[in-house]
Design an enzyme around this catalytic site. Sequence first.
Site, PDB file in Angstrom:
ATOM      1  N   GLY A  13       7.937  22.121 -33.386  1.00  0.00           N
ATOM      2  CA  GLY A  13       9.112  21.911 -32.558  1.00  0.00           C
ATOM      3  C   GLY A  13       8.805  21.448 -31.152  1.00  0.00           C
ATOM      4  N   GLY A  84       9.266  31.452 -28.748  1.00  0.00           N
ATOM      5  CA  GLY A  84      10.541  32.162 -28.712  1.00  0.00           C
ATOM      6  C   GLY A  84      11.152  32.245 -30.092  1.00  0.00           C
ATOM      7  CB  ILE A  85      12.024  34.561 -32.432  1.00  0.00           C
ATOM      8  CG1 ILE A  85      12.092  35.914 -31.702  1.00  0.00           C
ATOM      9  CG2 ILE A  85      10.593  34.198 -32.810  1.00  0.00           C
ATOM     10  CD1 ILE A  85      11.694  37.098 -32.576  1.00  0.00           C
ATOM     11  CG  ASP A  88      21.451  33.834 -32.918  1.00  0.00           C
ATOM     12  OD1 ASP A  88      20.621  34.231 -32.072  1.00  0.00           O
ATOM     13  OD2 ASP A  88      21.759  32.634 -33.070  1.00  0.00           O
ATOM     14  CG  MET A 142      30.417  35.164 -29.321  1.00  0.00           C
ATOM     15  SD  MET A 142      32.112  34.653 -29.699  1.00  0.00           S
ATOM     16  CE  MET A 142      31.817  33.132 -30.628  1.00  0.00           C
ATOM     17  CE1 TYR A 147      16.148  32.096 -27.517  1.00  0.00           C
ATOM     18  CE2 TYR A 147      18.181  31.278 -26.526  1.00  0.00           C
ATOM     19  CZ  TYR A 147      16.864  31.081 -26.916  1.00  0.00           C
ATOM     20  OH  TYR A 147      16.270  29.854 -26.700  1.00  0.00           O
ATOM     21  CE1 TYR A 179      23.088  25.047 -29.184  1.00  0.00           C
ATOM     22  CE2 TYR A 179      24.077  24.528 -27.054  1.00  0.00           C
ATOM     23  CZ  TYR A 179      23.906  25.386 -28.124  1.00  0.00           C
ATOM     24  OH  TYR A 179      24.563  26.594 -28.134  1.00  0.00           O
TER      25      TYR A 179
END
Length: 241
Positions: A13, A84-85, A88, A142, A147, A179
């Site tokens: 990524g 990072g992870i 959610d 939300m 995170y 994003y």
Amino acid sequence: MSRVALVTGGTRGIGQAISVTLKAAGYKVAANYAGNEAAAAAFTRETGIRSYKWDVGDHEACARGIAAVEADLGPVDILVNNAGITRDAMLHKMTPQQWREVMSVDLDSMFNMCQPVVNGMRERGFGRIINISSINGQKGQMGQTNYSAAKAGVIGFTRALAQEVAKKGVTVNAIAPGYIDTEMVSAVPPKVLESIIATIPVGRLGTADEIAHCVVFLADDKAGFITGATLTANGAQYITG
């Protein structure tokens, strides 16, 4: 002699793009990864960049991993905390494990990775620490209290450490991507992705290469007067003062 750069989460990524772009800019690069050995092996074969496995949420593992990198390549001059992870969930449904896992990887890693390298940077009179935060650490999101809290903490950590080491030639900055077109974002259902893109004034997702070039800019020797800053790269989706 080329400076040594260490990138956490550096084999996939955004991290992969950062590792490759730093190498192209002339740095000796080491890429950390957490668990996907097949992806890391393929990354090393394709790029020639060494990959090292350890959990950035484990302080002792970080110390050992950094020592291995420095034994192979030399002292770390540039540290990019990219790993990072996400886990959610709405807060009323979030488990303690989901909270702790995100805090461990996304926030505890700041201490775990910076603490073993910062003394060497101070002694040598040069260092670049670049921490990857997020748009959601700036505005909240939300379903991402864990995170968002962790990524907001990254910005606070960055500002505090920058003041501690400024006189020693070490800069500490954050990048807050919006994003970005990664595998994780691409997996979002098409209609949801369309609704996200509709909120981005430039009309598209960002690319991993664009974030990588932000890193190279902050890592440069000539960026020594920029410290304690958060560079936003979100296509004007969220504008901060």
